[in-house]
Write a protein that holds these residues in place. Structure first.
Motif, short mmCIF file in Angstrom:
data_model
loop_
_atom_site.label_atom_id
_atom_site.label_comp_id
_atom_site.label_asym_id
_atom_site.label_seq_id
_atom_site.Cartn_x
_atom_site.Cartn_y
_atom_site.Cartn_z
N ASP A 117 0.84 -1.19 0.00
CA ASP A 117 0.00 0.00 0.00
C ASP A 117 0.88 1.24 0.00
OD1 ASP A 117 -2.36 1.67 0.33
OD2 ASP A 117 -1.75 1.88 2.42
N VAL A 155 -4.70 -1.58 7.78
CA VAL A 155 -4.22 -1.89 6.44
C VAL A 155 -3.78 -3.34 6.29
CG1 VAL A 155 -2.45 -1.32 4.73
CG2 VAL A 155 -3.57 0.51 6.02
N PRO A 209 -4.47 -6.39 7.67
CA PRO A 209 -5.43 -7.48 7.43
C PRO A 209 -6.02 -7.46 6.02
CG PRO A 209 -5.80 -6.51 9.59
CD PRO A 209 -4.83 -5.62 8.88
N SER A 210 -6.25 -6.26 5.48
CA SER A 210 -6.78 -6.15 4.12
C SER A 210 -5.73 -6.57 3.09
CB SER A 210 -7.25 -4.72 3.85
OG SER A 210 -7.82 -4.60 2.57
N LEU A 211 -4.47 -6.22 3.33
CA LEU A 211 -3.40 -6.66 2.42
C LEU A 211 -3.30 -8.18 2.41
CD1 LEU A 211 -0.52 -4.07 3.10
CD2 LEU A 211 -2.30 -4.02 1.34
N ALA A 250 -5.73 -10.32 3.12
CA ALA A 250 -6.93 -10.92 2.53
C ALA A 250 -7.09 -10.61 1.05
CB ALA A 250 -8.17 -10.44 3.30
N ASP A 251 -6.79 -9.36 0.65
CA ASP A 251 -7.11 -8.91 -0.71
C ASP A 251 -5.90 -8.40 -1.49
OD1 ASP A 251 -9.86 -9.38 -0.12
OD2 ASP A 251 -9.95 -7.43 0.87
N SER A 271 -4.64 -5.48 -1.17
CA SER A 271 -4.69 -4.02 -1.26
C SER A 271 -5.60 -3.50 -0.16
CB SER A 271 -5.21 -3.57 -2.63
OG SER A 271 -6.53 -4.06 -2.84
N TYR A 272 -5.63 -2.18 0.00
CA TYR A 272 -6.50 -1.55 1.00
C TYR A 272 -7.21 -0.37 0.35
CZ TYR A 272 -8.13 0.74 5.26
OH TYR A 272 -8.92 1.31 6.22
N GLU A 273 -8.51 -0.25 0.58
CA GLU A 273 -9.31 0.82 0.00
C GLU A 273 -9.59 1.88 1.06
OE1 GLU A 273 -12.80 0.84 -3.23
OE2 GLU A 273 -13.47 0.10 -1.26
N TYR A 274 -9.14 3.10 0.81
CA TYR A 274 -9.33 4.20 1.74
C TYR A 274 -10.60 4.99 1.41
CZ TYR A 274 -4.41 3.81 3.21
OH TYR A 274 -3.20 3.36 3.70
N GLN A 293 -15.29 4.45 6.25
CA GLN A 293 -15.04 3.54 5.14
C GLN A 293 -15.78 4.06 3.91
OE1 GLN A 293 -13.08 0.80 5.10
NE2 GLN A 293 -12.47 1.16 7.22
#
Length: 414
Positions: free
Chosen positions: A165, A288, A290-292, A294-295, A297-300, A387
């Motif tokens: 990220d 950030v 946990p999202s990295l 799982a996915d 990337s991270y969406e802000y 979010q």
């Protein structure tokens, strides 16, 4: 190493150890020195006797000066043991990173052959969970063709990139060998730290082996801009524990040995450490990472404004009370959440004391009832508490009158 007089990536010189009062009974003498030991710890009586062999052991009725000396020795011994314990407990969860990148060189430079070559970089990281995930800085692993993890016992193993990220300068890699799972490090709360508290940096500087430095938290609530991002990182931790090349991505610890930050930058005029280290707050990493994992990337969340903190001069120019605080909206992006909600940008400039100041436009004073002192607070609240898709109530000042407005948060553009 990057940016004269501003941001240089993790480097420095050792800083003095801070002595702090800790209620801890010193243990018996250590017979084997461990990495990170400041001094061998002995019981207070033994330390006093060794330090002052010519002085008889004072009775309880000794002079106040002698009692103070003994108390100081006890505090110093306790401090040394606390520091050693932090190192011993956390270093198994800290890693060094060796990053190999391929580069292509053309043949246009006289005397330089064309071809593909390898470059090497280094940094640090720490074990996030029991699945072999490691958190580090994005700038450490950027462009990596191979990532090698070095454990505290010297063992080396390969890792793969899971996600990164740019807006937080964070990345997650995972040890590919499932039989190797170092223990996860304990996480603290970066919202609770204060200037003056102990700060300990552990990492693999210069790729010469693991080491620790210590100092204090010197400031909180700083804002930085990562080199590859157009957006700011809020709530950054400033400290004076010496950080050197290779410390990037390593943990900044509190007195309990819990991570409160991820070392990422220094401020320096020379490229050498000048006592100002900067660390990404661990609470941002909690959002950030946990999202990295799982996915990838991270969406802000994204409002879609450019703003500036309201100063006394701006408030005066807008004929508002001098103590008015908040963020003045300077620009509103087309098609953004701010435009859809109807936020107004500053529309003119005025001159006060020879300086041009923006006036007009909305002043954001609170979000969901939380008062905001300036633009940094707007960024921090948006990142930490909202979010994409959330509807947030803004309290704004428009033409001298307070009003409420609902804004449905968008997502940051890539």
């Amino acid at each position: 190493m990057a940016l004269t007089l501003a941001v240089t990536l993790a480097c420095g010189q050792p800083s003095p150890t801070r002595t702090e009062t800790v209620e801890l009974t010193p243990p018996a003498v250590n017979t084997v020195a461990q990495p990170g030991d400041v001094a061998t710890v002995a019981p207070p009586q033994a330390v006093e006797s060794a330090a002052q062999p010519a002085v008889e052991q004072p009775a309880q009725s000794g002079t106040p000066e002698t009692k103070n000396q003994l108390a100081a020795l006890e505090v110093t011994a306790a401090h040394d043991e606390v520091m050693s314990h932090i190192y011993e407990r956390t270093v198994p969860s800290v890693v060094g990173l060796r990053v190999i990148k391929s580069i292509s060189i053309g043949g246009s430079t006289p005397g330089m052959p064309a071809g593909d070559f390898l470059s090497r970089a280094a940094g640090s990281g720490f074990v996030w969970d029991n699945e072999g995930h490691i958190v580090t800085n994005k700038h450490v692993i950027d462009g990596a063709d191979r990532i090698i993890v070095v454990l505290s016992d010297g063992t080396q193993t390969d890792a793969e990139l899971i996600g990164d990220d740019a807006d937080s300068d964070l990345a997650v890699v995972r040890i590919t060998d499932e039989t190797m799972r170092p223990p996860a490090i304990a996480l603290g709360d970066s919202d609770t730290i204060k200037p003056g508290q102990l700060a300990v940096a552990i990492g693999d500087p210069f790729s010469r082996g693991f080491s620790m430095t210590s100092g204090i938290i010197s400031a909180v609530g700083r804002t930085i801009n990562p080199s590859e991002s157009n957006f700011s990182v809020p709530r950054v931790v400033q400290h004076d524990a010496a950080t050197n090349p290779g410390n990037s991505g390593g943990p900044l610890l509190n007195r309990e040995g819990k991570v409160v930050g991820i070392n990422t930058q220094i401020i320096s005029e020379t490229g050498g450490f000048s006592g100002v280290g900067l660390a990404i707050p661990v609470n941002l990493a909690k959002l950030v990472a946990p999202s990295l994992i799982a996915d990838g990337s991270y969406e802000y969340p994204f409002i879609g404004i450019r703003g500036v903190s309201v100063t006394r001069d701006i408030a005066t120019a807008m004929e508002l009370p001098a103590d008015t605080r908040g963020a003045l909206v300077l620009a509103v992006g087309t098609g953004t959440a701010a435009e859809q909600a109807g936020l107004r940008a500053s529309d003119r400039l005025t001159v006060i004391n020879g300086a041009e100041l923006p006036v007009g436009g909305d002043i954001i004073m609170a979000m969901n009832g939380t008062p905001l002192l300036g633009m940094d607070d707007v960024v921090a609240y948006t990142v930490e508490h909202t979010q994409p898709g959330d509807t947030v109530e803004f309290t704004i000042m428009r033409d001298g009158e307070k009003m409420q407005m609902e804004v449905t948060m968008g997502a940051r553009p890539e």
